[in-house]
Write an enzyme that holds these catalytic residues in place. Structure first.
Site, PDB file in Angstrom:
ATOM      1  N   SER A 107       4.958   4.598   3.211  1.00 31.23           N
ATOM      2  CA  SER A 107       4.101   4.913   2.076  1.00 31.23           C
ATOM      3  C   SER A 107       3.829   6.416   1.994  1.00 31.23           C
ATOM      4  CB  SER A 107       2.815   4.085   2.180  1.00 31.23           C
ATOM      5  OG  SER A 107       2.130   4.035   0.954  1.00 31.23           O
ATOM      6  N   ASP A 154       5.207  -2.155  -0.547  1.00 29.78           N
ATOM      7  CA  ASP A 154       4.776  -1.191   0.475  1.00 29.78           C
ATOM      8  C   ASP A 154       5.141  -1.646   1.892  1.00 29.78           C
ATOM      9  OD1 ASP A 154       3.033   0.351   2.293  1.00 29.78           O
ATOM     10  OD2 ASP A 154       2.040   1.009   0.460  1.00 29.78           O
TER      11      ASP A 154
END
Length: 309
Positions: A38, A195
């Protein structure tokens, strides 16, 4: 000294990672291989492309992330717009603005695909929720019939930053899917990717001795850059479905890696206080940004002052 570095995901707290990099550079640290999830993946990618901490700091601080998060007019109606977008697009925001932002920054240094970087230089973590699989990019993109060296770095980052329900998932489509993905049915020709923090927000294991040998390289010291703070334990205020989803996702991404970090890994991890800033707090004041940056500087200064690999 050359090290391999792993950067934890943490959304808007990522400016603290830049502060830690700044301190590392002052101690003569050079980064060999890089990995992240991320926001940590964004920082790792910029480092891989040749940016220094001194260059990254003003870029990040001058960027209006609020502006990158705008939704089309039809989805701006309070509550109704959010619910409609979640139903239709599976996310509150598209994530396209962030992808374009990082694409331009990388292109300015001549980096478009992973083929523009040294082999094994950069690893990014994402989660295939269709097949329940953790992905290490670019390597694992081959499961979908795509050559790793042809994967666009900005697209890989877009996969890694797609916080579930907050950003639209990335959908991979194609006829080249390999059957070795466990549970993948022949007729299933698409996968949703979100994610990487959902499965591993702090992938320090990527640079253990076994993985380095698999890449045909000598194992260099690996250092983790992890963001910690009082917001990890403070109760979250749940006002409605959106805040509930946000609290659920933040809990999932923060809890597992922190609990299962082994003692040896803790000794090679820089713990950066994040001063109560949350992952999805997309509007930071200049003062908050500066405080996070200097928090990273202080944590890394303390770590490298006594670091002995």
């Amino acid at each position: 000294m050359h090290i391999n570095a792993v950067f934890e995901g943490g959304g808007m707290k990522g400016i603290s990672l830049v502060g830690a990099i700044h301190a590392a550079e002052r101690h003569g640290i050079r980064f060999h291989r890089l990995a992240g999830t991320s926001a940590g993946g964004i920082v790792a990618a910029l480092l891989a492309a040749g940016y220094t901490a001194a260059e990254m700091k003003p870029i990040i601080q001058a960027t209006s992330f609020d502006a990158l998060m705008q939704r089309p007019r039809g989805f701006r109606i309070k509550w109704v717009g959010s619910a409609a977008r979640l139903l239709i697009r599976k996310g509150l925001y598209s994530g396209d603005g962030l992808e374009q932002w990082i694409r331009k920054l990388l292109a300015a240094r001549g980096v478009v695909t992973f083929d523009d970087l040294p082999r094994h230089k950069l690893k990014l973590i994402a989660s295939d929720i269709t097949n329940g699989k953790l992905l290490v990019l670019p390597d694992d993109i081959s499961y979908y019939g795509i050559a790793p060296k042809e994967l666009e770095v900005a697209r890989a980052i877009r996969m890694s930053i797609s916080i579930p329900f907050f950003f639209d998932p990335v959908q991979i489509k194609g006829d080249g899917f390999k059957s070795r993905i466990k549970g993948l049915r022949p007729q299933r020709k698409s996968a949703f990717v979100v994610d990487g923090g959902l499965l591993s927000n702090f992938p320090l294991w990527l640079f253990d001795e076994q993985h380095c040998k698999a890449c045909g390289e000598e194992a260099l010291p690996a250092v983790g850059f992890q963001m910690v703070g009082k917001n990890d334990t403070e109760p979250r205020i749940i006002r409605g479905p959106v805040s509930m989803l946000q609290a659920m996702i933040e809990t999932m991404m923060l809890a597992h890696d922190q609990r299962y970090i082994e003692k040896g890994d803790r000794e090679r991890t820089i713990k950066i206080p994040t001063l109560g800033v949350r992952t999805t707090q997309f509007h930071l004041s200049q003062q908050q940004s500066e405080e996070l940056f200097h928090s990273g500087v202080a944590a890394a200064e303390q770590f490298f002052a006594s670091y002995r690999p």
